[in-house]
Design a protein around this motif. Sequence first.
Motif, PDB file in Angstrom:
ATOM      1  N   VAL A 196       0.519  -1.258  -0.145  1.00 34.95           N
ATOM      2  CA  VAL A 196       0.331   0.116  -0.011  1.00 34.95           C
ATOM      3  C   VAL A 196       0.430   1.893   0.020  1.00 34.95           C
ATOM      4  CG1 VAL A 196      -2.084   1.561   1.152  1.00 34.95           C
ATOM      5  CG2 VAL A 196      -1.935  -0.953   1.086  1.00 34.95           C
ATOM      6  N   LEU A 212       1.125   5.546  -1.570  1.00 38.47           N
ATOM      7  CA  LEU A 212       0.962   6.877  -1.053  1.00 38.47           C
ATOM      8  C   LEU A 212       2.111   8.183  -0.861  1.00 38.47           C
ATOM      9  CD1 LEU A 212      -1.280   4.469   1.649  1.00 38.47           C
ATOM     10  CD2 LEU A 212      -2.341   5.845   0.112  1.00 38.47           C
ATOM     11  N   VAL A 266      -5.173   1.781  -1.331  1.00 41.16           N
ATOM     12  CA  VAL A 266      -4.814   3.040  -1.474  1.00 41.16           C
ATOM     13  C   VAL A 266      -5.825   4.193  -2.355  1.00 41.16           C
ATOM     14  CG1 VAL A 266      -2.945   4.287  -3.966  1.00 41.16           C
ATOM     15  CG2 VAL A 266      -2.662   2.221  -2.109  1.00 41.16           C
ATOM     16  N   ARG A 293      -7.079   7.577  -0.615  1.00 40.37           N
ATOM     17  CA  ARG A 293      -6.233   8.671  -1.645  1.00 40.37           C
ATOM     18  C   ARG A 293      -7.456   9.888  -2.116  1.00 40.37           C
ATOM     19  NH1 ARG A 293      -1.503   9.200  -3.774  1.00 40.37           N
ATOM     20  NH2 ARG A 293      -1.746  10.652  -5.439  1.00 40.37           N
TER      21      ARG A 293
END
Length: 280
Positions: A39, A43, A267, A271
């Motif tokens: 993950v 990011l 993810v 976001r």
Amino acid sequence: MPEIELSAGTVSYQDSGGDGPVLVLLHGLTMDGSVWRKVVPGLGEYRVVRPTLPLGSHRGPMHPDADLSLRGLALLVGEFLAALDLEDVTLVLNDWGGAQVLLSEGKAERVGKLVLVACEAFDNYPPGLPGRLIALAARTPGGLAGMMKLSGLRLFRRGAGAWGWMSKRPVPDAVMDEWFRPAKESAEIRRDIAKYGLSLPSKAGLLELSERMRSFDRPVLVVWAKEDKLMPREHGRRLAELFPDGRLVEVEDSYTLVPEDQPELLVRLLREFVPVTAVR
């Protein structure tokens, strides 16, 4: 990894640094921050902090008198946020749900948003058959040592009712070796696990703690795996309804470890929930 001295002992952590919104990613029992390894690369514009909590994969034991109860560990998470002076944190839980007690205790002033990813909730502590086996081992002399001796077996790692119910896709052996090694090699680490496992509140007490979370009025995203074998599907809905600003997203083709089974989707959800352009 950097380390920080807290009241319970030394806690190591990973910190990507930077000025982006802060995400603090927590892990489950006998795991560490590497559960998020698929993950984190997605990011890159965030500051991602991953502490290794004293839940069995920590490399050094906590102080002998450390409070490693459910409440004690939740407060330790709050102490960690304060020690790093982290503000407006998006706190992300997966598997272990204990940090929710920060909300029950009214100690979540540093938490701006909360993400609950297929985690323990309500009275589901410890979760399912694997959780009950760990609790039984903690109460049995030599039980945890015996369980850790079995941790290298294929049946333990992928068997139904064991770790095979944690993820649909196998966690690489090298990763699991690191997760299990501390408790396999150290009686003091096993002592820390036992302190947690033997101190869980009653089911009535757990439900009371859950009810007290209603006062948390900041945004909450609940991400739940439809096929989860350990976390009841209805708990995702109940959690989303519990919070004034809660939202539920159900995930296909995943068990409890959504960061393992559906990292790209997770993810995207993170976001969307915490935009990089958000005012901090």
